[in-house]
Enzyme design. Structure first.
Site, PDB file in Angstrom:
ATOM      1  N   GLU A 120       0.815  -1.209   0.000  1.00 50.10           N
ATOM      2  CA  GLU A 120       0.000   0.000   0.000  1.00 50.10           C
ATOM      3  C   GLU A 120       0.854   1.267   0.000  1.00 50.10           C
ATOM      4  O   GLU A 120       1.979   1.289   0.483  1.00 50.10           O
ATOM      5  CB  GLU A 120      -0.932  -0.018   1.192  1.00 50.10           C
ATOM      6  CG  GLU A 120      -1.968  -1.111   0.986  1.00 50.10           C
ATOM      7  CD  GLU A 120      -3.029  -1.115   2.046  1.00 50.10           C
ATOM      8  OE1 GLU A 120      -4.206  -1.259   1.690  1.00 50.10           O
ATOM      9  OE2 GLU A 120      -2.686  -0.955   3.223  1.00 50.10           O
ATOM     10  N   CYS A 133       3.559   8.278   1.137  1.00 48.75           N
ATOM     11  CA  CYS A 133       4.183   7.276   2.007  1.00 48.75           C
ATOM     12  C   CYS A 133       4.294   5.972   1.209  1.00 48.75           C
ATOM     13  O   CYS A 133       3.293   5.412   0.770  1.00 48.75           O
ATOM     14  CB  CYS A 133       3.317   7.088   3.252  1.00 48.75           C
ATOM     15  SG  CYS A 133       3.933   5.826   4.361  1.00 48.75           S
ATOM     16  N   CYS A 140       7.534  -7.673   6.436  1.00 51.07           N
ATOM     17  CA  CYS A 140       8.780  -7.203   7.049  1.00 51.07           C
ATOM     18  C   CYS A 140       9.286  -8.301   7.974  1.00 51.07           C
ATOM     19  O   CYS A 140       8.501  -8.945   8.674  1.00 51.07           O
ATOM     20  CB  CYS A 140       8.538  -5.924   7.838  1.00 51.07           C
ATOM     21  SG  CYS A 140      10.057  -5.268   8.594  1.00 51.07           S
ATOM     22  N   CYS A 144       8.582  -6.114  14.751  1.00 52.47           N
ATOM     23  CA  CYS A 144       8.289  -5.195  15.855  1.00 52.47           C
ATOM     24  C   CYS A 144       6.896  -5.555  16.390  1.00 52.47           C
ATOM     25  O   CYS A 144       5.962  -5.767  15.609  1.00 52.47           O
ATOM     26  CB  CYS A 144       8.334  -3.747  15.376  1.00 52.47           C
ATOM     27  SG  CYS A 144       9.959  -3.312  14.747  1.00 52.47           S
ATOM     28  N   CYS A 147       3.513  -3.633  15.346  1.00 48.89           N
ATOM     29  CA  CYS A 147       3.352  -3.267  13.929  1.00 48.89           C
ATOM     30  C   CYS A 147       2.691  -4.406  13.175  1.00 48.89           C
ATOM     31  O   CYS A 147       3.154  -5.548  13.235  1.00 48.89           O
ATOM     32  CB  CYS A 147       4.720  -2.959  13.332  1.00 48.89           C
ATOM     33  SG  CYS A 147       4.689  -2.739  11.545  1.00 48.89           S
ATOM     34  N   CYS A 391      -0.173   5.009  10.100  1.00 47.62           N
ATOM     35  CA  CYS A 391       1.007   4.185  10.368  1.00 47.62           C
ATOM     36  C   CYS A 391       0.607   2.879  11.012  1.00 47.62           C
ATOM     37  O   CYS A 391      -0.161   2.863  11.965  1.00 47.62           O
ATOM     38  CB  CYS A 391       1.926   4.864  11.376  1.00 47.62           C
ATOM     39  SG  CYS A 391       2.672   6.324  10.781  1.00 47.62           S
TER      40      CYS A 391
HETATM   41  N1  SAH Z   1      10.374  -0.156   8.834  1.00 49.70           N
HETATM   42  C1  SAH Z   1      10.532   1.227   8.969  1.00 49.70           C
HETATM   43  C2  SAH Z   1       9.536   2.038   8.169  1.00 49.70           C
HETATM   44  C3  SAH Z   1       8.117   1.548   8.155  1.00 49.70           C
HETATM   45  S1  SAH Z   1       7.210   1.701   9.623  1.00 49.70           S
HETATM   46  C4  SAH Z   1      10.538   1.645  10.418  1.00 49.70           C
HETATM   47  O1  SAH Z   1      10.239   0.809  11.266  1.00 49.70           O
HETATM   48  O2  SAH Z   1      10.910   2.777  10.685  1.00 49.70           O
HETATM   49  C5  SAH Z   1       6.886   3.465   9.717  1.00 49.70           C
HETATM   50  C6  SAH Z   1       6.611   3.955  11.117  1.00 49.70           C
HETATM   51  O3  SAH Z   1       5.340   3.481  11.598  1.00 49.70           O
HETATM   52  C7  SAH Z   1       7.650   3.462  12.115  1.00 49.70           C
HETATM   53  O4  SAH Z   1       8.059   4.482  12.985  1.00 49.70           O
HETATM   54  C8  SAH Z   1       6.888   2.405  12.844  1.00 49.70           C
HETATM   55  O5  SAH Z   1       7.452   2.128  14.086  1.00 49.70           O
HETATM   56  C9  SAH Z   1       5.513   3.020  12.920  1.00 49.70           C
HETATM   57  N2  SAH Z   1       4.468   2.061  13.275  1.00 49.70           N
HETATM   58  C10 SAH Z   1       4.440   0.736  13.022  1.00 49.70           C
HETATM   59  N3  SAH Z   1       3.316   0.197  13.525  1.00 49.70           N
HETATM   60  C11 SAH Z   1       2.626   1.200  14.101  1.00 49.70           C
HETATM   61  C12 SAH Z   1       1.354   1.284  14.763  1.00 49.70           C
HETATM   62  N4  SAH Z   1       0.595   0.207  14.922  1.00 49.70           N
HETATM   63  N5  SAH Z   1       0.945   2.469  15.206  1.00 49.70           N
HETATM   64  C13 SAH Z   1       1.699   3.582  15.023  1.00 49.70           C
HETATM   65  N6  SAH Z   1       2.892   3.568  14.393  1.00 49.70           N
HETATM   66  C14 SAH Z   1       3.351   2.390  13.934  1.00 49.70           C
HETATM   67 FE1  SF4 Z   2       9.200  -3.699  10.042  1.00 47.97          FE
HETATM   68 FE2  SF4 Z   2       7.014  -2.652  11.156  1.00 47.97          FE
HETATM   69 FE3  SF4 Z   2       9.282  -2.877  12.557  1.00 47.97          FE
HETATM   70 FE4  SF4 Z   2       9.118  -1.062  10.576  1.00 47.97          FE
HETATM   71  S1  SF4 Z   2       7.910  -1.080  12.458  1.00 47.97           S
HETATM   72  S2  SF4 Z   2      10.808  -2.502  10.996  1.00 47.97           S
HETATM   73  S3  SF4 Z   2       7.803  -2.182   9.134  1.00 47.97           S
HETATM   74  S4  SF4 Z   2       8.065  -4.578  11.743  1.00 47.97           S
END
Ligand code: SAH
Ligand code: SF4
Length: 414
Positions: A120, A133, A140, A144, A147, A391
């Site tokens: 997306e 974005c 991934c 995390c 996420c 996000c």
């Molecule tokens: N992988 C990269 C970029 C993609 S995620 C990274 O981790 O930076 C983009 C941003 O969205 C990151 O700061 C991530 O931590 C945040 N993010 C992921 N899941 C989220 C959620 N459920 N709510 C708010 N932010 C989130």
């Molecule tokens: Fe991957 Fe989501 Fe962690 Fe970014 S926040 S590194 S997209 S698992």
């Protein structure tokens, strides 16, 4: 941000991407998708056709500035060249399966990337700028815990064409919808699905096209790579393409960060902070090794002045997990040596996340602690809620495929 079960999504007919003859019949694999080519790859491709290097600029302009995918319409190219291009190349972004617009103008495209997977891209219009974005991977690997992309595991890296194709598509559609508006997308953030710095080569090639004046001509300050902290590749980015850097911090100490952002076990905070410091310190204009850059970008560093002189730390606010005022005070200590700004992100929930968004008054109190220490701390406004465009929410259903789901006990307040 997640891998979509594309089959289950009702598709909205996409606008025509190109004339039928310019589209790539997938049964001819020897043809090159020119969206996969940065300047160097285009130069190499032109050489195989026996064409001069100056064709690179012409092709970049037609493809990325005009948004043209039909070589027959590239009128300042000789007819013989247009014919050669038609038989050896094509220009094609991934197919759009769904196009949703929220009441606040946020727009989200779901692209098919094969094997039933989707990625997306989100367009976020604001008063003084409009940001796209972009995703860098299908899924991934970094898991995390908060996420949704991380919950779904890793499928594959996106190609350069699939990365730049998101910008190409959005630019084209927005220009068609708003013919009077000139360039609409002013900023790009690599904050969609995936970890851009674990798909380094393809991401950097796409960044080169974004920055090139014959491509999208974006300033390095308006292109942001967001990373969870792949330390060696932060250094490589600094050397090869120092755009604005955002680091997903999310915790002020290793114990908590090991749980929230597991890559921290490999690259702990001391190493991450040192890499951030190096990024800000040593990406100055005059020492950049221009000779490693594709020719069209050489000199851009001098012309534009220095890249951003700070790192943005992203910090998702999880109630009862990382949002205490003691955490804020620890953050101030942790980041003392790094010129930085904080972006506090309200947690965006998804099914069975196990987390809750911090209360607004807690976010404000946390922000104030940082501000009183002289730090700039903003709270990210949540956009496109009703189309799941915020996000961590991309791509609808969440299928929990990671081991993490089974052992998730990290600060789960629910
Ligand atoms: N992988 C990269 C970029 C993609 S995620 C990274 O981790 O930076 C983009 C941003 O969205 C990151 O700061 C991530 O931590 C945040 N993010 C992921 N899941 C989220 C959620 N459920 N709510 C708010 N932010 C989130
Ligand atoms: Fe991957 Fe989501 Fe962690 Fe970014 S926040 S590194 S997209 S698992």
């Amino acid at each position: 941000m997640s891998v979509a079960a594309v089959e289950s999504i009702t598709s909205t007919p996409a606008p025509e991407t190109s004339s039928p003859e310019a589209r790539m019949p997938s049964e001819i694999p020897s043809r090159t998708n020119l969206l996969d080519c940065d300047q160097r790859a285009l130069a190499a491709f032109c050489a195989t056709l026996g064409e001069k290097p100056f064709r690179v600029k012409q092709l970049l302009r037609w493809i990325h500035q005009v948004g043209e995918s039909d070589f027959a319409r590239m009128t300042d190219l000789a007819k013989a060249l247009r014919e050669k291009l038609a038989s050896h190349a094509f220009v094609q972004a991934p197919d759009v399966l769904k196009d949703s617009v929220a009441a606040d103008g946020t727009r989200k495209w779901l692209f098919a990337v094969g094997a039933g997977n989707g990625i997306e891209t989100v367009f976020i219009p604001e008063i003084n700028r409009a940001t796209l974005c972009i995703s860098s991977q299908v899924g991934c690997a970094l898991e995390c815990s908060f996420c949704s992309t991380g919950r779904q595991g890793f499928n594959r890296n996106l190609t350069t064409g699939e990365i730049i194709g998101q910008l190409w598509w959005a630019t084209r559609v927005l220009a068609t919808d708003n013919p009077q508006s000139g360039r609409i997308i002013t900023n790009v953030v690599m904050m969609g699905m995936g970890e851009p710095l674990t798909n380094f080569e393809n991401v950097v090639s796409a960044l080169y096209v974004m920055l090139d004046d014959h491509g999208y001509g974006l300033s390095r300050r308006r292109v942001t790579v967001s990373t969870s902290g792949i330390v060696p590749n932060i250094d490589r980015l600094r050397a090869q393409c120092p755009v604005a850097l955002a680091v997903s911090l999310h915790a002020p100490n290793d114990t908590l960060r090991d749980m929230l952002v597991p890559i921290n076990r490999k690259y702990p905070l001391a190493q991450l902070m040192a890499a951030c410091r190096r990024y800000v310190d040593s990406a100055p204009t005059d020492t950049h090794p221009d000779d490693v850059l594709p020719e069209p970008l050489q000199g851009k560093w001098q012309r534009e002045g220095s890249p951003r002189d700070f790192v943005t730390f992203e910090y998702v606010m999880l109630e009862g997990v990382n949002d205490g005022l003691a955490h804020a005070r620890e953050l101030i200590e942790l980041t003392r040596e790094v010129p930085c700004k904080f972006n506090l992100i309200p947690f965006n929930d998804f099914p069975s996340s196990g987390y809750r968004r911090s209360r607004p008054e807690q976010v404000r109190a946390f922000q104030e602690v940082l501000q009183q220490a002289g730090l700039i701390a903003t709270v990210r406004r949540t956009r496109g809620d009703e189309i799941d465009g915020a996000c961590g929410q991309l791509a609808g259903e969440v299928q929990d495929r990671t081991r993490r789901a089974l052992k998730r006990s990290v600060g789960t307040p629910l």
